[in-house]
Write a protein that holds these residues in place. Structure first.
Motif, short mmCIF file in Angstrom:
data_model
loop_
_atom_site.label_atom_id
_atom_site.label_comp_id
_atom_site.label_asym_id
_atom_site.label_seq_id
_atom_site.Cartn_x
_atom_site.Cartn_y
_atom_site.Cartn_z
N LEU A 152 0.81 -1.29 -0.01
CA LEU A 152 0.13 -0.12 -0.14
C LEU A 152 0.97 1.07 -0.05
CD1 LEU A 152 -3.03 -0.84 2.43
CD2 LEU A 152 -3.00 -0.17 0.14
N SER A 153 1.86 1.18 0.86
CA SER A 153 2.86 2.21 0.71
C SER A 153 3.47 2.78 -0.65
CB SER A 153 4.02 2.37 1.62
OG SER A 153 4.83 1.06 1.36
N ALA A 154 3.56 1.75 -1.40
CA ALA A 154 4.04 1.96 -2.99
C ALA A 154 3.14 1.27 -3.93
CB ALA A 154 5.47 1.66 -3.04
N GLY A 199 13.11 -0.09 2.06
CA GLY A 199 12.16 -0.85 3.03
C GLY A 199 12.37 -0.40 4.38
N ALA A 200 11.51 0.43 4.86
CA ALA A 200 11.30 1.09 6.08
C ALA A 200 10.59 0.11 6.99
CB ALA A 200 10.60 2.30 6.06
N GLU A 217 12.09 4.93 -4.09
CA GLU A 217 10.70 4.66 -3.84
C GLU A 217 10.76 3.83 -2.31
OE1 GLU A 217 8.14 3.55 -7.81
OE2 GLU A 217 8.69 2.16 -6.43
N ILE A 218 9.99 4.18 -1.59
CA ILE A 218 10.00 3.55 -0.07
C ILE A 218 8.70 2.72 0.10
CG2 ILE A 218 9.78 4.07 2.35
CD1 ILE A 218 10.69 6.91 1.48
N VAL A 219 9.08 1.44 0.38
CA VAL A 219 7.95 0.42 1.10
C VAL A 219 8.02 0.50 2.58
CG1 VAL A 219 7.69 -0.77 -1.00
CG2 VAL A 219 9.22 -1.50 0.75
N ARG A 220 6.89 0.29 3.13
CA ARG A 220 7.11 -0.04 4.83
C ARG A 220 6.20 -0.88 5.32
NH1 ARG A 220 2.57 2.96 6.84
NH2 ARG A 220 1.24 3.70 5.25
N GLU A 231 10.38 -11.52 1.13
CA GLU A 231 9.30 -10.87 0.36
C GLU A 231 9.89 -9.79 -0.29
OE1 GLU A 231 4.62 -10.13 -0.02
OE2 GLU A 231 5.60 -10.14 1.99
N TRP A 232 10.10 -8.72 0.63
CA TRP A 232 10.58 -7.48 -0.15
C TRP A 232 11.93 -7.70 -1.17
CZ3 TRP A 232 10.86 -3.61 4.53
CH2 TRP A 232 9.83 -3.13 4.74
#
Length: 413
Positions: free
Chosen positions: A17-19, A35-36, A73-76, A92-93
């Motif tokens: 959802l974050s990206a 990845g945060a 880009e940032i995913v969290r 997974e990331w």
């Protein structure tokens, strides 16, 4: 430990959802993905959590504004303070979402789990959320950058100063997991080195302890001059409230917040926190550069009253330095090997508005000055953000464990 399907799916969906373009996007030569991984709902939400992610976003926004040819880009995701969930998210990331570097990764047990995966997959691990000095000791990794604070630095500054000032007997109230153990172990050696003694200690369950009465009664019975709280976040706030209820500070006992941050002080309020001694490497009102950083990042916070701590500012600083290395190497080369990217980061001096000039050592430790603060009284404070007075500043070269003493196999002697 078996991972609950619902827990993993929940963490994964939050990351996507974050990206939202991740599902369709393929890794590109000019695209870096961060990845945060943090605590978004548990006891360390305020200490690390969304505020740290906001600082990562600020670093990315500043970098991409100056370097429009590189996309970031940032995913969290929320690791829920569970190492098994953290490992699954990181795999997974990396395998499916093309994440190049991890950032934040609070909680020592979670950090160690993520560290294993990052090294196995040769990705960068910017650990700015966990504090145990073991991360740059026996568990150091060529893929890891850690800091800007650890349990050795926190114990060194706080325990040495208070012991030399007359607090020569200590009792530890310690969270029973890796972070708490490391805080107590590191601080104890400095108490003894300064001529003091450890009168006793007690460990409490983590997470979820709300009643510290029995632990504080043991501390009181020890007649120690300093009660050291080797925990952070909600645990520290609850414990501090109960020290006041027991009247311990009114009897002249000092309370040392070994794992305390400005976020904890804000959660308690000055009437409760006044006089608490703690160590941080960042304070928003320390100088012109820290104030400039704070004013830029403040609009990104969930609440305008949030005061960032060392872990939040560290997430900004580590991201800034990582992206500088990416630019210098070229995106394609940086994506090819996390280990080589970290080597480049170590070869470059650090410089940012949160901490000023510093460096990254062979063991991966970010080296910056560390400050011993005391919480002001309500009468001393001029405004809601004016909470600290500086008791002592430890220069960067003295603030962290000597390189040869950590047991990191990367250290060349």
């Amino acid at each position: 430990m078996t991972i609950g399907r619902r827990a993993l799916l929940g963490a994964s969906s939050l990351a996507l959802l974050s990206a939202p373009r991740l599902a369709a996007a393929q890794p590109a030569d000019n695209l870096i993905r961060l990845g945060a991984l943090t605590d978004m709902s548990g006891p360390y939400k305020d200490v690390e959590g969304p505020t740290g992610t906001a600082c990562v976003q600020q670093a990315v926004a500043e970098f991409t504004a100056q370097n429009p040819g590189i996309r970031v880009e940032i995913v969290r995701a929320d690791h829920q303070n569970r190492p098994d969930i953290a490992s699954a998210i990181v795999r997974e990331w990396i395998d499916r979402a093309g994440v190049d570097a991890l950032v934040q990764v609070g909680n020592t047990a979670v950090a160690l789990a993520a560290n294993t995966v990052a090294r196995e997959k040769d990705k960068v691990h910017l650990n700015t959320g966990a504090l145990s000095s073991v991360l740059t000791g026996a568990q150091c990794s060529p893929n890891l950058v850690h800091g800007p604070l650890d349990t050795w630095a926190m114990g060194h500054a706080t325990a040495t100063a208070l012991t030399k000032a007359g607090g020569d007997s200590w009792f530890f109230v310690t969270a029973d997991y890796a972070f708490g153990h490391a805080l107590q172990e590191d601080a104890s050696q400095f108490v003894r080195a300064a001529g003091g003694k450890v009168a006793g200690s007690v460990r409490h369950p983590f997470p979820g302890t709300t009643d510290f009465a029995s632990f504080l009664l043991q501390a009181q019975s020890s007649r120690a001059k300093v009660i050291a709280l080797a925990h952070s976040g909600a645990d520290l706030i609850n414990c501090m409230k109960q020290t006041q209820e027991f009247g311990l500070t009114r009897r002249g006992t000092k309370v040392a917040g070994l794992g305390a941050f400005i976020t904890d002080v804000a959660g308690m309020g000055l009437p409760l926190a006044q006089g608490l001694v703690l160590t941080e490497s960042f304070y928003w009102d320390l100088n012109d550069r820290t104030r400039a950083f704070y004013n830029r990042v403040k609009p990104r916070f969930e609440r305008p009253t949030v005061l960032p701590n060392s872990l939040h500012a560290g997430a900004y600083a580590a991201t800034v330095h990582y992206l500088k290395a990416v630019k210098e190497m070229g995106v394609a080369e940086a994506k090819r090997s996390g280990q080589r990217t970290v080597e480049r980061m170590k070869a470059m001096p650090t410089d940012d508005d949160a901490f000023g000039q510093g460096m990254i050592r062979q063991d991966g430790q970010m080296i910056v000055p560390v400050h011993l603060f005391q919480v002001k009284t309500p009468e001393e404070s001029r405004n809601p953000g004016d909470v600290f007075k500086v008791l002592e500043t430890v220069p960067a070269e003295q603030a962290f464990r000597p390189l040869a003493e950590g047991g990191c196999p990367l250290v060349r002697t």
